[in-house]
Design a protein around this motif. Structure first.
Motif, mmCIF file in Angstrom:
data_model
loop_
_atom_site.group_PDB
_atom_site.id
_atom_site.type_symbol
_atom_site.label_atom_id
_atom_site.label_comp_id
_atom_site.label_asym_id
_atom_site.label_seq_id
_atom_site.Cartn_x
_atom_site.Cartn_y
_atom_site.Cartn_z
ATOM 1 N N VAL A 54 -9.220 -15.638 109.579
ATOM 2 C CA VAL A 54 -9.603 -15.808 108.076
ATOM 3 C C VAL A 54 -8.452 -16.563 107.638
ATOM 4 O O VAL A 54 -7.330 -16.365 107.700
ATOM 5 C CB VAL A 54 -9.747 -14.800 107.147
ATOM 6 C CG1 VAL A 54 -10.257 -14.936 106.040
ATOM 7 C CG2 VAL A 54 -10.847 -13.985 108.161
ATOM 8 N N ASN A 55 -8.869 -17.868 106.756
ATOM 9 C CA ASN A 55 -7.810 -18.704 106.112
ATOM 10 C C ASN A 55 -7.061 -17.814 105.135
ATOM 11 O O ASN A 55 -7.535 -16.987 104.163
ATOM 12 C CB ASN A 55 -8.394 -19.478 105.403
ATOM 13 C CG ASN A 55 -9.473 -20.502 106.129
ATOM 14 O OD1 ASN A 55 -8.869 -20.874 107.387
ATOM 15 N ND2 ASN A 55 -10.733 -20.698 106.298
ATOM 16 N N ASP A 56 -5.761 -18.182 104.924
ATOM 17 C CA ASP A 56 -4.887 -17.727 103.965
ATOM 18 C C ASP A 56 -4.800 -18.542 102.662
ATOM 19 O O ASP A 56 -4.904 -19.860 102.830
ATOM 20 C CB ASP A 56 -3.539 -17.573 104.581
ATOM 21 C CG ASP A 56 -3.263 -16.374 105.627
ATOM 22 O OD1 ASP A 56 -3.902 -15.408 105.175
ATOM 23 O OD2 ASP A 56 -2.701 -16.587 106.634
ATOM 24 N N PHE A 57 -4.706 -17.957 101.622
ATOM 25 C CA PHE A 57 -4.736 -18.776 100.445
ATOM 26 C C PHE A 57 -3.455 -18.396 99.500
ATOM 27 O O PHE A 57 -3.095 -17.213 99.551
ATOM 28 C CB PHE A 57 -6.091 -18.528 99.766
ATOM 29 C CG PHE A 57 -7.141 -19.187 100.676
ATOM 30 C CD1 PHE A 57 -7.572 -20.314 100.754
ATOM 31 C CD2 PHE A 57 -8.033 -17.727 100.857
ATOM 32 C CE1 PHE A 57 -8.751 -20.552 101.430
ATOM 33 C CE2 PHE A 57 -9.328 -18.338 101.638
ATOM 34 C CZ PHE A 57 -9.431 -19.451 101.889
ATOM 35 N N ALA A 90 -16.882 -2.753 112.258
ATOM 36 C CA ALA A 90 -15.957 -2.417 111.519
ATOM 37 C C ALA A 90 -16.217 -2.841 110.055
ATOM 38 O O ALA A 90 -16.179 -1.857 109.081
ATOM 39 C CB ALA A 90 -14.597 -2.836 111.782
ATOM 40 N N TYR A 91 -16.659 -4.011 109.641
ATOM 41 C CA TYR A 91 -17.118 -4.509 108.402
ATOM 42 C C TYR A 91 -18.336 -3.612 107.925
ATOM 43 O O TYR A 91 -18.170 -2.906 106.825
ATOM 44 C CB TYR A 91 -17.648 -5.814 108.434
ATOM 45 C CG TYR A 91 -17.441 -6.519 107.078
ATOM 46 C CD1 TYR A 91 -17.925 -6.005 105.800
ATOM 47 C CD2 TYR A 91 -16.949 -7.935 107.053
ATOM 48 C CE1 TYR A 91 -17.952 -6.938 104.670
ATOM 49 C CE2 TYR A 91 -17.021 -8.669 106.050
ATOM 50 C CZ TYR A 91 -17.190 -8.260 104.867
ATOM 51 O OH TYR A 91 -17.447 -8.912 103.836
ATOM 52 N N ILE A 135 -23.649 -5.365 101.820
ATOM 53 C CA ILE A 135 -22.370 -6.127 102.413
ATOM 54 C C ILE A 135 -22.023 -7.014 101.548
ATOM 55 O O ILE A 135 -22.614 -8.096 101.228
ATOM 56 C CB ILE A 135 -22.791 -6.960 103.787
ATOM 57 C CG1 ILE A 135 -23.238 -6.025 104.785
ATOM 58 C CG2 ILE A 135 -21.694 -7.860 104.381
ATOM 59 C CD1 ILE A 135 -22.517 -5.009 105.433
ATOM 60 N N ALA A 136 -20.718 -6.767 101.004
ATOM 61 C CA ALA A 136 -20.249 -7.663 99.869
ATOM 62 C C ALA A 136 -18.964 -8.392 100.504
ATOM 63 O O ALA A 136 -18.169 -7.932 101.186
ATOM 64 C CB ALA A 136 -19.731 -6.941 98.652
ATOM 65 N N ALA A 137 -18.682 -9.409 99.726
ATOM 66 C CA ALA A 137 -17.427 -10.227 99.950
ATOM 67 C C ALA A 137 -16.726 -10.766 98.892
ATOM 68 O O ALA A 137 -17.449 -11.234 97.955
ATOM 69 C CB ALA A 137 -17.629 -11.353 100.929
ATOM 70 N N THR A 138 -15.498 -10.505 98.936
ATOM 71 C CA THR A 138 -14.831 -10.748 97.466
ATOM 72 C C THR A 138 -14.204 -12.250 97.729
ATOM 73 O O THR A 138 -13.708 -12.560 98.674
ATOM 74 C CB THR A 138 -13.438 -9.698 97.316
ATOM 75 O OG1 THR A 138 -13.828 -8.594 97.230
ATOM 76 C CG2 THR A 138 -12.795 -10.429 96.261
ATOM 77 N N PHE A 139 -14.535 -13.136 96.526
ATOM 78 C CA PHE A 139 -13.815 -14.454 96.515
ATOM 79 C C PHE A 139 -13.050 -14.479 95.263
ATOM 80 O O PHE A 139 -13.703 -14.450 94.297
ATOM 81 C CB PHE A 139 -15.003 -15.466 96.271
ATOM 82 C CG PHE A 139 -15.759 -15.670 97.700
ATOM 83 C CD1 PHE A 139 -15.450 -16.614 98.735
ATOM 84 C CD2 PHE A 139 -16.934 -14.802 97.982
ATOM 85 C CE1 PHE A 139 -16.047 -16.511 100.021
ATOM 86 C CE2 PHE A 139 -17.807 -14.697 99.258
ATOM 87 C CZ PHE A 139 -17.122 -15.714 100.021
ATOM 88 N N GLU A 140 -11.716 -14.169 95.207
ATOM 89 C CA GLU A 140 -10.825 -14.386 94.196
ATOM 90 C C GLU A 140 -10.857 -15.832 93.861
ATOM 91 O O GLU A 140 -10.408 -16.716 94.749
ATOM 92 C CB GLU A 140 -9.595 -13.879 94.345
ATOM 93 C CG GLU A 140 -8.813 -14.084 93.063
ATOM 94 C CD GLU A 140 -7.291 -13.658 93.586
ATOM 95 O OE1 GLU A 140 -6.383 -13.656 92.523
ATOM 96 O OE2 GLU A 140 -6.712 -13.683 94.820
ATOM 97 N N VAL A 141 -11.201 -16.289 92.592
ATOM 98 C CA VAL A 141 -11.179 -17.690 92.093
ATOM 99 C C VAL A 141 -10.090 -17.912 91.064
ATOM 100 O O VAL A 141 -10.038 -17.067 90.117
ATOM 101 C CB VAL A 141 -12.494 -18.071 91.577
ATOM 102 C CG1 VAL A 141 -12.338 -19.666 91.022
ATOM 103 C CG2 VAL A 141 -13.429 -18.067 92.734
ATOM 104 N N GLN A 195 -10.908 -10.539 101.536
ATOM 105 C CA GLN A 195 -10.340 -9.260 102.036
ATOM 106 C C GLN A 195 -10.948 -8.459 103.001
ATOM 107 O O GLN A 195 -10.290 -7.828 103.924
ATOM 108 C CB GLN A 195 -9.524 -8.640 100.942
ATOM 109 C CG GLN A 195 -10.644 -8.325 99.897
ATOM 110 C CD GLN A 195 -9.917 -7.595 98.618
ATOM 111 O OE1 GLN A 195 -9.117 -7.138 98.594
ATOM 112 N NE2 GLN A 195 -10.416 -7.721 97.404
ATOM 113 N N GLU A 196 -12.324 -8.443 102.828
ATOM 114 C CA GLU A 196 -12.888 -7.233 103.663
ATOM 115 C C GLU A 196 -13.015 -7.797 104.845
ATOM 116 O O GLU A 196 -13.091 -7.193 105.744
ATOM 117 C CB GLU A 196 -14.456 -7.154 102.811
ATOM 118 C CG GLU A 196 -14.355 -6.682 101.636
ATOM 119 C CD GLU A 196 -14.184 -7.629 100.590
ATOM 120 O OE1 GLU A 196 -14.615 -7.350 99.203
ATOM 121 O OE2 GLU A 196 -14.258 -8.790 100.756
#
Length: 266
Positions: free
Chosen positions: A173-176, A243-244, A253-259, A158-159
């Motif tokens: 970015v891919n949609d899931f 921007a990030y 620098i963090a990135a969210t991965f919803e599993v 999402q970031e």
């Protein structure tokens, strides 16, 4: 709705990533290990199917289970990318209870009612028609057989999406699928005893570029059929990175991965 994925680009991306995949995939290994903790491994028997086996980590974990070493279980490792499958075969060369199939998860070349249990770790998000894929998985499962899988959810990256949204309106970015959408598709496919949970992983990176290198290293980049057909320019990329970084402030620098983790019964 079906996700807009270019299957040819998907196959090429994962084939190209096979040599670097293991180096960039600590998250994928963690998710696969967590997936197995949801399973009563002592009850496993018969034929197991690992869909989207990649370089063979989950397949190897399944083969190491007591049920397999005791000869009660055999494993079919299936992947759309031949190079991934070849890598898995080399890594597991000493194993005799494993069979390899290069095929699309959306068109399983298996007889109906031939599989006791289906596993998949972070692969089904690359299905354009997850609804049809789930129906086909149910077809190959024996009555009472179970499906256990993990997949990326809608909150993933999402970031990165937010940073790109400040630059242009294209899909970078891919949609899931969301948890609710997956539950609905499972019900439509005829599964029962559905259990779904969601966990967010937030690994940190030395830079936005390090995140981008990891995504490329595992093949999880730029496979949207509806993506921007123009080459992303240097200025646009730099604007996204700025921007990030601005959104993170002084933080890493963090990135969210919803599993999303699912268990369902045929």
């Amino acid at each position: 709705m079906p996700l807009s994925l270019d299957k040819t680009q998907l196959r090429l991306a994962f084939s190209a990533a096979a040599p670097s995949y293991d180096r960039f995939a600590p998250l994928q290994r963690s998710v696969a290990q967590a997936l197995l903790t949801t399973v009563d491994v002592g009850s496993l028997s018969g034929t197991l199917l690992d869909i989207g086996c990649g370089t063979g980590f989950l397949t190897g974990e399944l083969l190491a289970l007591p049920a397999c070493t005791a000869g009660k279980v055999s494993v079919i490792a299936l992947d759309i990318a031949l190079t991934m499958l070849q890598t898995a075969r080399r890594k597991l060369s000493g194993q005799t209870q494993v069979y390899y199939i290069c095929a699309d998860a959306e068109a399983l070349p298996l007889a109906g009612g031939s599989i006791d249990r289906v596993f998949s770790s972070l692969a089904l998000q690359w299905c354009s028609r997850l609804d049809e894929c789930l129906k086909d998985i149910r077809r190959v499962l024996k009555p009472g057989g179970q499906l256990t899988f993990s997949t990326f959810g809608a909150g993933t990256l999402q970031e990165l999406k937010a940073a790109w949204a400040t630059v242009d309106d294209y899909s970078h970015v891919n949609d899931f699928y969301s948890e609710q959408a997956i539950a609905g598709l499972l019900q439509q496919a005829g599964f029962r005893a559905i259990s779904i949970s969601s966990t967010s992983y937030r690994p940190c990176y030395g830079s936005v570029w390090a995140l981008m290198r990891e995504l490329k290293g595992i093949g999880a980049h730029n496979v949207l059929a509806a993506r921007n057909r123009q080459v992303t320019g240097k200025n646009a990329m730099q604007a996204m990175v700025a921007a990030y970084q601005a959104a993170c402030g002084d933080n890493a620098i963090a990135a969210t991965f919803e599993v999303i983790t699912v268990t369902a019964t045929r």
